[in-house]
Design an enzyme around this catalytic site. Sequence first.
Site, PDB file in Angstrom:
ATOM      1  N   GLU A 182      36.142 -32.832  29.062  1.00 15.44           N
ATOM      2  CA  GLU A 182      36.026 -33.351  27.696  1.00 15.44           C
ATOM      3  C   GLU A 182      34.898 -32.571  27.018  1.00 15.44           C
ATOM      4  O   GLU A 182      35.149 -31.740  26.153  1.00 15.44           O
ATOM      5  CB  GLU A 182      35.708 -34.854  27.712  1.00 15.44           C
ATOM      6  CG  GLU A 182      35.546 -35.462  26.313  1.00 15.44           C
ATOM      7  CD  GLU A 182      35.004 -36.905  26.325  1.00 15.44           C
ATOM      8  OE1 GLU A 182      34.482 -37.338  27.378  1.00 15.44           O
ATOM      9  OE2 GLU A 182      35.082 -37.575  25.278  1.00 15.44           O
ATOM     10  N   ASP A 260      40.638 -44.254  24.110  1.00 15.75           N
ATOM     11  CA  ASP A 260      39.206 -44.309  24.422  1.00 15.75           C
ATOM     12  C   ASP A 260      38.574 -45.583  23.836  1.00 15.75           C
ATOM     13  O   ASP A 260      37.374 -45.782  23.958  1.00 15.75           O
ATOM     14  CB  ASP A 260      38.480 -43.071  23.849  1.00 15.75           C
ATOM     15  CG  ASP A 260      37.558 -42.402  24.862  1.00 15.75           C
ATOM     16  OD1 ASP A 260      37.481 -42.861  26.005  1.00 15.75           O
ATOM     17  OD2 ASP A 260      36.899 -41.412  24.480  1.00 15.75           O
TER      18      ASP A 260
HETATM   19 ZN   LIG Z   1      36.391 -42.355  27.879  1.00 18.07          ZN
END
Ligand SMILES: [Zn+2]
Length: 314
Positions: A182, A260
């Site tokens: 990420e 998320d």
């Molecule tokens: Zn996350």
Amino acid sequence: MRDVRLLPKAHLHVHLESTVRPATVRDLGGQAAPEAGFASFREFADQRAMVRGLLRTAADFRRVALEFCEDEAAQGTRYAEVTFTAAAHGERLGAPEMPLEAVLDGLAEGGARHGVECRVLLDHSRRRSAERLWRTYELARRYDAVIGIGLAGDESHPLAPFAEVFDAARDAGLRLVHHAGEFAGPGSIREALTLGHAERLGHGIRVLEDPALVAEVRERGVPLEVCPTSNVLLGIVPSFAGHPLPLLRAAGLAVTLNTDGETGLAAEYARVREVFGYGDDVLADVAVAGIDASFARPSLKDRLRSGVKEWLAA
Ligand SMILES: [Zn+2]
């Protein structure tokens, strides 16, 4: 065009503490996030930290879990693996089990009331000690609804110091899912796959920087939990239209769509449809990828896949 809220979905990457409703934040004495979004990553992180700090009592934790179930049901989520930082709350409040037990209680009641089956993944910040991760591991082993553990947080911190815990977790039958690729590059993904025994990658979008790794992730069949809105919000990608989701799919990777905790799951599907021009057949494929990549029991997976077919046939 079918209603994406009616598409049966599995939600695999969602942090409970990021889903607290603005009204609940205000009720608990905090300030809701600005409607226009955050001016910087710092502002985002401060807001999240403030919300975590507002959760104090069992009633608070239970409430956010109940509201999570109601909100997920409204988005057409039928199965959720929700991430919760149980040990950190337990230490902060001097009550190691209370936050998790209250969350599990709320998820069980809310899940039954709203028709969403919930399981829990416990995450651990890479910035924190291996001792805390051991406590997370012990908590995960104690409750049936907790199915796994994984690393989150600043990916510039290596995974290696935690490898022993993940060996033990694998041997104990816990599932392992780590944030990787990420903020950090392919190295973080390799580490998650090797030392971390990752069965899925949280985000993992930076896999594209290394063609050999793309091939490996594809061959091993490790799914990616992709969260475009979150990536835009945190400045990982410049815009939704510039998100690599279509490239990840074109590379033959198992791409699942998640939030998320930064938006609703049906809203995320709708956004993907609008921005990438996907037809309902592609949205159904993405939903099935999420169901396949989930740790739900086989009979539930079958039921959800049938539901996707029915949605497409409607
Ligand atoms: Zn996350």
